[in-house]
Each structure stands twice: as structure tokens, then as C-alpha cells.
Design a protein around this motif. Structure first.
Motif, PDB file in Angstrom:
ATOM      1  N   ASP A 147     -36.468   1.699  -8.685  1.00 11.13           N
ATOM      2  CA  ASP A 147     -36.826   0.293  -8.506  1.00 11.13           C
ATOM      3  C   ASP A 147     -38.199   0.068  -7.871  1.00 11.13           C
ATOM      4  OD1 ASP A 147     -34.379  -0.287  -9.644  1.00 11.13           O
ATOM      5  OD2 ASP A 147     -33.380  -0.427  -7.708  1.00 11.13           O
ATOM      6  N   TRP A 189     -40.860  -1.241 -12.637  1.00 13.13           N
ATOM      7  CA  TRP A 189     -40.199  -1.468 -13.903  1.00 13.13           C
ATOM      8  C   TRP A 189     -41.278  -1.799 -14.928  1.00 13.13           C
ATOM      9  CZ3 TRP A 189     -35.799  -5.452 -12.478  1.00 13.13           C
ATOM     10  CH2 TRP A 189     -34.839  -4.824 -11.684  1.00 13.13           C
ATOM     11  N   LYS A 192     -34.421   4.915 -17.114  1.00 10.37           N
ATOM     12  CA  LYS A 192     -33.259   4.209 -17.640  1.00 10.37           C
ATOM     13  C   LYS A 192     -33.648   2.786 -18.046  1.00 10.37           C
ATOM     14  CE  LYS A 192     -28.667   2.567 -16.383  1.00 10.37           C
ATOM     15  NZ  LYS A 192     -27.667   2.432 -15.328  1.00 10.37           N
ATOM     16  N   LEU A 249     -32.812  -0.764 -18.043  1.00 14.89           N
ATOM     17  CA  LEU A 249     -31.951  -1.560 -17.180  1.00 14.89           C
ATOM     18  C   LEU A 249     -31.510  -2.867 -17.829  1.00 14.89           C
ATOM     19  CD1 LEU A 249     -33.989  -1.145 -13.884  1.00 14.89           C
ATOM     20  CD2 LEU A 249     -31.985   0.158 -14.614  1.00 14.89           C
ATOM     21  N   GLY A 250     -32.366  -3.404 -18.680  1.00 16.77           N
ATOM     22  CA  GLY A 250     -32.046  -4.676 -19.323  1.00 16.77           C
ATOM     23  C   GLY A 250     -32.728  -4.785 -20.661  1.00 16.77           C
ATOM     24  N   MET A 261     -30.760  -9.288 -16.968  1.00 17.10           N
ATOM     25  CA  MET A 261     -29.849  -8.162 -17.141  1.00 17.10           C
ATOM     26  C   MET A 261     -30.247  -6.998 -16.239  1.00 17.10           C
ATOM     27  SD  MET A 261     -28.911  -5.937 -20.569  1.00 17.10           S
ATOM     28  CE  MET A 261     -28.116  -7.239 -21.458  1.00 17.10           C
ATOM     29  N   ALA A 262     -31.549  -6.742 -16.130  1.00 18.08           N
ATOM     30  CA  ALA A 262     -32.031  -5.637 -15.288  1.00 18.08           C
ATOM     31  C   ALA A 262     -31.704  -5.889 -13.819  1.00 18.08           C
ATOM     32  CB  ALA A 262     -33.536  -5.452 -15.477  1.00 18.08           C
ATOM     33  N   GLU A 295     -28.074  -5.364 -13.269  1.00 13.83           N
ATOM     34  CA  GLU A 295     -27.777  -3.918 -13.284  1.00 13.83           C
ATOM     35  C   GLU A 295     -28.014  -3.290 -11.920  1.00 13.83           C
ATOM     36  OE1 GLU A 295     -26.905  -0.023 -14.558  1.00 13.83           O
ATOM     37  OE2 GLU A 295     -26.441  -1.938 -15.502  1.00 13.83           O
ATOM     38  N   ARG A 296     -28.987  -3.818 -11.185  1.00 12.65           N
ATOM     39  CA  ARG A 296     -29.309  -3.311  -9.841  1.00 12.65           C
ATOM     40  C   ARG A 296     -28.611  -4.111  -8.748  1.00 12.65           C
ATOM     41  NH1 ARG A 296     -30.470   1.540 -11.357  1.00 12.65           N
ATOM     42  NH2 ARG A 296     -32.674   2.022 -11.640  1.00 12.65           N
TER      43      ARG A 296
END
Length: 161
Positions: A80, A83, A109, A111-112, A130-131, A134-135
Motif C-alpha cells: 500500500d 498503487w 496484486k 486490488l480493484g 474496489m481496491a 480490498e484493503r
């Protein structure tokens, strides 16, 4: 001649790969190279699937952009930290679509992501939401790095940098 017949049935679209596949479906044994050679001798050819390139980066001439905070050092050694995001053009059977993906540069990865039939800011916001989810809803301190497309510009309502 079967090759010419298939070419005409496809309204001149099919080239050697598709004609070869069609001949195989009809029980014929022939190689793609042979089909290509015969087509050349007949003076026929298929149509390339795409003869243009879609521009997905459209820079807003009135937008101001912040400094590059990562200076091409995308992996900062922890999750993180950075991104990245980009938009890709997809040709689909139902019509053309756009895919926006957001990736953590340390874990690599995705993430979104978001898919739409447009390239408006909502495409990016969907992937970003979405990302962040996800976190666990916390993206404080994360640097979001992208190209200078107008969808990412704060001036055009895009995500803040």
C-alpha cells in the motif's frame, strides 16, 4: 474451389487461419501455409481484425498534475505504498469495453478493477472503490500513480492524487 468458396461465404473477411479452421471442420486435411499460398495465387486475402489503435490516454490540456512522487521507484518495500492504474481497451463479441485496473506495486496484486463501455471517471472510481475495500477501507498514505489521462485528473472530477 473450396478455399475461394469459404472466402466468399465470409464476405472476404476470412484469411488463411480461419479458412484453414473451416476446412478442418469440413474434414479436409490442409496446412495454413498451403491455404495462404493458394489464396495468394488467387489474389484474395482476409481483412485484419483491427487496423487502428484506440487511444486510452487523453490528456486534459487544462488540468494541473502533481509532481511524480515515486520517481519510477514503484516498489517502496511495503504494501500500500504505491498503487498504479491503467485503462485497457477490449474488443468483445458484444461490443467494445474498457478495463481499469489498480495494482499494488509491492505485492503486484490487482486490488480493484472495473469494466464499462466508456472511459469516464466513473470507470476509475469503481476500480478505486474496489481496491480500497480490498484493503479494509484504509488507503491513507497510499500514493496512486497513473498516466496523465483525463479520467485520473482532479480537474475533470477524477480521483484525487
Amino acid at each position: 474451389m473450396k478455399i475461394l468458396s469459404i472466402h466468399q461465404e465470409s464476405q472476404g473477411v476470412y484469411g488463411p487461419p480461419r479458412i484453414t479452421a473451416e476446412l478442418h471442420d469440413r474434414g479436409e486435411v490442409i496446412t495454413e501455409k498451403t491455404v495462404a499460398k493458394i489464396m495468394r495465387s488467387l489474389g484474395v486475402s482476409g481483412i485484419s481484425p483491427r487496423t487502428f489503435k484506440v487511444r486510452t490516454t487523453v490528456i486534459d490540456p487544462f488540468a494541473s498534475f502533481p509532481d511524480d512522487l515515486v520517481q519510477c521507484q514503484f516498489d517502496q518495500g511495503r504494501l500500500d505504498a504505491v498503487w498504479t492504474s491503467d485503462i485497457a481497451y477490449l474488443t468483445c463479441g458484444e461490443g467494445d469495453m474498457y478495463l481499469c485496473a489498480i495494482k499494488d506495486e509491492h505485492s503486484k496484486k490487482v486490488l480493484g478493477w472495473s469494466v464499462a463501455d466508456h472511459m469516464r471517471t466513473e470507470l476509475v472510481l469503481g476500480a478505486l472503490e474496489m481496491a480500497v475495500a480490498e484493503r479494509g477501507g484504509n488507503a491513507a498514505g497510499t500514493i496512486m500513480h497513473s498516466d496523465r489521462g483525463s479520467q485520473y485528473s482532479p480537474a475533470s472530477g477524477g480521483p484525487p492524487r
